[in-house]
Design a protein around this motif. Structure first.
Motif, PDB file in Angstrom:
ATOM      1  N   ARG A 170     -13.154  -1.190   1.850  1.00 44.89           N
ATOM      2  CA  ARG A 170     -13.059  -2.372   2.282  1.00 44.89           C
ATOM      3  C   ARG A 170     -14.282  -2.911   2.565  1.00 44.89           C
ATOM      4  O   ARG A 170     -15.029  -4.127   2.273  1.00 44.89           O
ATOM      5  CB  ARG A 170     -11.644  -2.879   3.558  1.00 44.89           C
ATOM      6  CG  ARG A 170     -11.063  -2.974   3.798  1.00 44.89           C
ATOM      7  CD  ARG A 170     -10.233  -3.318   4.516  1.00 44.89           C
ATOM      8  NE  ARG A 170      -9.506  -2.103   5.799  1.00 44.89           N
ATOM      9  CZ  ARG A 170      -9.121  -1.207   6.083  1.00 44.89           C
ATOM     10  NH1 ARG A 170      -8.637  -0.900   5.046  1.00 44.89           N
ATOM     11  NH2 ARG A 170      -9.401  -0.275   6.726  1.00 44.89           N
ATOM     12  N   ARG A 171     -15.399  -1.725   2.804  1.00 47.96           N
ATOM     13  CA  ARG A 171     -16.519  -2.167   3.485  1.00 47.96           C
ATOM     14  C   ARG A 171     -17.764  -2.385   2.254  1.00 47.96           C
ATOM     15  O   ARG A 171     -18.553  -2.944   2.740  1.00 47.96           O
ATOM     16  CB  ARG A 171     -17.305  -0.879   3.722  1.00 47.96           C
ATOM     17  CG  ARG A 171     -16.618  -0.081   5.418  1.00 47.96           C
ATOM     18  CD  ARG A 171     -17.619   0.073   6.194  1.00 47.96           C
ATOM     19  NE  ARG A 171     -17.691   1.554   5.606  1.00 47.96           N
ATOM     20  CZ  ARG A 171     -16.582   2.559   5.931  1.00 47.96           C
ATOM     21  NH1 ARG A 171     -16.105   2.159   6.965  1.00 47.96           N
ATOM     22  NH2 ARG A 171     -17.207   3.639   5.056  1.00 47.96           N
ATOM     23  N   LEU A 172     -17.377  -1.490   0.852  1.00 49.24           N
ATOM     24  CA  LEU A 172     -17.881  -1.642   0.106  1.00 49.24           C
ATOM     25  C   LEU A 172     -17.725  -3.878  -0.436  1.00 49.24           C
ATOM     26  O   LEU A 172     -18.124  -3.812  -0.989  1.00 49.24           O
ATOM     27  CB  LEU A 172     -17.435  -0.775  -0.942  1.00 49.24           C
ATOM     28  CG  LEU A 172     -18.324  -1.012  -3.149  1.00 49.24           C
ATOM     29  CD1 LEU A 172     -19.772  -1.537  -2.601  1.00 49.24           C
ATOM     30  CD2 LEU A 172     -17.540  -0.459  -3.753  1.00 49.24           C
ATOM     31  N   TYR A 173     -16.272  -4.189  -0.561  1.00 52.54           N
ATOM     32  CA  TYR A 173     -16.561  -5.617  -0.857  1.00 52.54           C
ATOM     33  C   TYR A 173     -15.954  -5.957   0.209  1.00 52.54           C
ATOM     34  O   TYR A 173     -16.960  -7.379  -0.736  1.00 52.54           O
ATOM     35  CB  TYR A 173     -14.462  -5.949  -0.793  1.00 52.54           C
ATOM     36  CG  TYR A 173     -13.411  -5.270  -1.820  1.00 52.54           C
ATOM     37  CD1 TYR A 173     -14.052  -4.875  -3.408  1.00 52.54           C
ATOM     38  CD2 TYR A 173     -12.534  -4.357  -1.811  1.00 52.54           C
ATOM     39  CE1 TYR A 173     -13.730  -3.798  -4.531  1.00 52.54           C
ATOM     40  CE2 TYR A 173     -11.432  -3.698  -2.476  1.00 52.54           C
ATOM     41  CZ  TYR A 173     -12.405  -3.382  -4.419  1.00 52.54           C
ATOM     42  OH  TYR A 173     -11.578  -3.037  -5.787  1.00 52.54           O
ATOM     43  N   ALA A 174     -16.707  -6.593   1.408  1.00 56.64           N
ATOM     44  CA  ALA A 174     -17.010  -6.604   2.196  1.00 56.64           C
ATOM     45  C   ALA A 174     -18.655  -7.451   1.639  1.00 56.64           C
ATOM     46  O   ALA A 174     -18.979  -8.155   1.418  1.00 56.64           O
ATOM     47  CB  ALA A 174     -17.520  -6.470   3.391  1.00 56.64           C
ATOM     48  N   LYS A 175     -19.742  -6.480   1.667  1.00 54.23           N
ATOM     49  CA  LYS A 175     -20.827  -6.413   1.089  1.00 54.23           C
ATOM     50  C   LYS A 175     -21.196  -6.855   0.223  1.00 54.23           C
ATOM     51  O   LYS A 175     -21.685  -7.670  -0.240  1.00 54.23           O
ATOM     52  CB  LYS A 175     -21.430  -5.117   1.678  1.00 54.23           C
ATOM     53  CG  LYS A 175     -23.362  -4.794   0.937  1.00 54.23           C
ATOM     54  CD  LYS A 175     -23.372  -3.557   0.871  1.00 54.23           C
ATOM     55  CE  LYS A 175     -23.704  -2.860   2.608  1.00 54.23           C
ATOM     56  NZ  LYS A 175     -23.918  -1.700   2.198  1.00 54.23           N
ATOM     57  N   HIS A 226     -10.910   2.039   3.745  1.00 54.18           N
ATOM     58  CA  HIS A 226     -12.218   1.401   4.456  1.00 54.18           C
ATOM     59  C   HIS A 226     -13.390   1.830   3.736  1.00 54.18           C
ATOM     60  O   HIS A 226     -14.132   0.515   4.333  1.00 54.18           O
ATOM     61  CB  HIS A 226     -12.110   2.710   6.128  1.00 54.18           C
ATOM     62  CG  HIS A 226     -10.673   3.274   6.573  1.00 54.18           C
ATOM     63  ND1 HIS A 226     -10.809   1.550   7.656  1.00 54.18           N
ATOM     64  CD2 HIS A 226     -10.807   3.664   6.683  1.00 54.18           C
ATOM     65  CE1 HIS A 226      -9.667   2.396   8.250  1.00 54.18           C
ATOM     66  NE2 HIS A 226      -8.960   3.453   8.207  1.00 54.18           N
ATOM     67  N   GLN A 227     -14.167   2.211   3.053  1.00 50.68           N
ATOM     68  CA  GLN A 227     -14.902   2.826   2.512  1.00 50.68           C
ATOM     69  C   GLN A 227     -14.890   1.346   1.329  1.00 50.68           C
ATOM     70  O   GLN A 227     -15.616   0.428   0.996  1.00 50.68           O
ATOM     71  CB  GLN A 227     -14.963   4.046   1.440  1.00 50.68           C
ATOM     72  CG  GLN A 227     -16.291   3.684   1.082  1.00 50.68           C
ATOM     73  CD  GLN A 227     -17.034   5.438  -0.059  1.00 50.68           C
ATOM     74  OE1 GLN A 227     -15.739   6.738   0.463  1.00 50.68           O
ATOM     75  NE2 GLN A 227     -17.517   5.519  -0.013  1.00 50.68           N
ATOM     76  N   GLU A 263     -24.932   1.797  -3.746  1.00 50.08           N
ATOM     77  CA  GLU A 263     -23.511   1.290  -3.687  1.00 50.08           C
ATOM     78  C   GLU A 263     -22.388   1.952  -4.778  1.00 50.08           C
ATOM     79  O   GLU A 263     -21.440   2.132  -4.372  1.00 50.08           O
ATOM     80  CB  GLU A 263     -22.675   0.057  -3.320  1.00 50.08           C
ATOM     81  CG  GLU A 263     -23.618  -0.395  -1.202  1.00 50.08           C
ATOM     82  CD  GLU A 263     -23.726   1.242  -0.269  1.00 50.08           C
ATOM     83  OE1 GLU A 263     -22.346   0.968  -0.222  1.00 50.08           O
ATOM     84  OE2 GLU A 263     -24.845   0.515  -0.091  1.00 50.08           O
TER      85      GLU A 263
END
Length: 307
Positions: free
Chosen positions: A47-52, A44-45, A35
């Motif tokens: 935020r998804r990466l930080y959440a994961k 958006h990409q 990742e």
């Protein structure tokens, strides 16, 4: 922020300080590195990466906490188990108390003490709850301050002597007497028995009984046979008291006795011939008593006897 492949690998390396986490880190490393790419400018990409990444970091934190807490809990449990007192304590109290002693002797310990004392007084002596032996046994059960394997029998015998001679009615230094005399402490004190009134010791072993002052100490009753256990006695002074009954026949076992003064009591019966077996005996005074019978011929063997 954007990070490259090298930065992600370095970040993971920080978690490998302990073996408990190393395996977990190696397992998730490919996932994170997959990742960790250039994420350009897509929010958006990002935020998804930080959440994961946050979820993975939380998982690693939980693993670390478990790896620390579980061993500590197990170690504490083992320590508590080791500190529990044994289910079968020694039958005689040790010189040094255990780290977690019981507040009172266990049933097992009481039984062991009685069995050992039966070899001194006989089993029947403890069947009579009014006997001096039974009272001394009960006192031994409560007393363990200065009792060791070395003075166990001696301390018991002295307690029997106390109860057999009406110790609670002594003139001086009875158990409840707060003020004793002759720089001594009251009988049955928690202190070493060598410090009790009337007792004198050498190397912790009693060698002198001195209750024969000019006015006596109001000793009443019969001398107990247990006194023959005090084989190091060399002086016994019991003058001017109210002792009754016969002199113990086993007195001949006191082979170190040099002085036996029992004048002015109410002793009855014959003078024991076993006195003649005590070769070192120099002074024997049983006058002004109520003795009967002839003077034993065995006393003729006492070559050291003086008038």
């Amino acid at each position: 922020r954007s990070i490259g492949n090298d930065g992600g690998a370095a970040h993971l390396q920080d978690f490998r300080g302990t073996s408990a986490v190393a395996v977990f880190a190696e397992a998730i490393e490919p996932i994170i590195l997959a990742e960790v790419v250039d994420i350009s400018e897509d929010p958006h990409q990002m935020r998804r990466l930080y959440a994961k990444r946050f979820g993975l970091a939380l998982s690693v934190t939980v693993v670390i906490i478990i790896a620390i807490v579980v061993p500590v809990t197990l170690n504490a449990s083992n320590t508590m188990t080791q500190q529990q007192p044994s289910s079968f304590p020694s039958d005689i109290p040790t010189d040094t108390p255990t780290s977690s002693p019981s507040m009172a002797p266990t049933t097992f310990l009481k039984k062991s003490i009685r069995e050992k004392l039966e070899s001194v007084s006989g089993k029947e002596a403890f069947d009579d709850r009014a006997s001096a032996q039974f009272k001394a046994l009960q006192w031994i059960h409560k007393d363990n301050t200065n009792m060791t394997a070395n003075n166990f029998i001696q301390r018991y015998v002295l307690a029997v002597f106390y109860y057999a001679t009406g110790g609670d009615n002594w003139k001086y230094c009875y158990a409840a007497d707060k003020v004793c005399k002759n720089r001594k402490v009251s009988y049955l004190s928690s202190e070493n028995e060598c410090n009790w009134f009337g007792n004198y010791c050498e190397d912790g072993v009693i060698n002198e009984f001195n209750f024969g002052t000019s006015e006596g100490n109001n000793l009443q009753g019969t001398l107990p046979n247990e006194l023959s256990e005090l084989t190091n006695l060399n002086i016994v002074r019991l003058r001017h008291n109210k002792l009754t009954g016969p002199i113990i026949s086993s007195i001949g076992t006191l082979q170190n006795l040099t002085v036996a003064q029992m004048r002015n009591n109410q002793i009855t019966g014959q003078i024991p011939g076993s006195f003649g077996d005590i070769t070192p005996l120099k002074r024997l005074d049983v006058s002004r008593n109520m003795c009967t019978g002839n003077i034993p011929t065995e006393l003729g063997k006492l070559s050291n006897l003086k008038r």
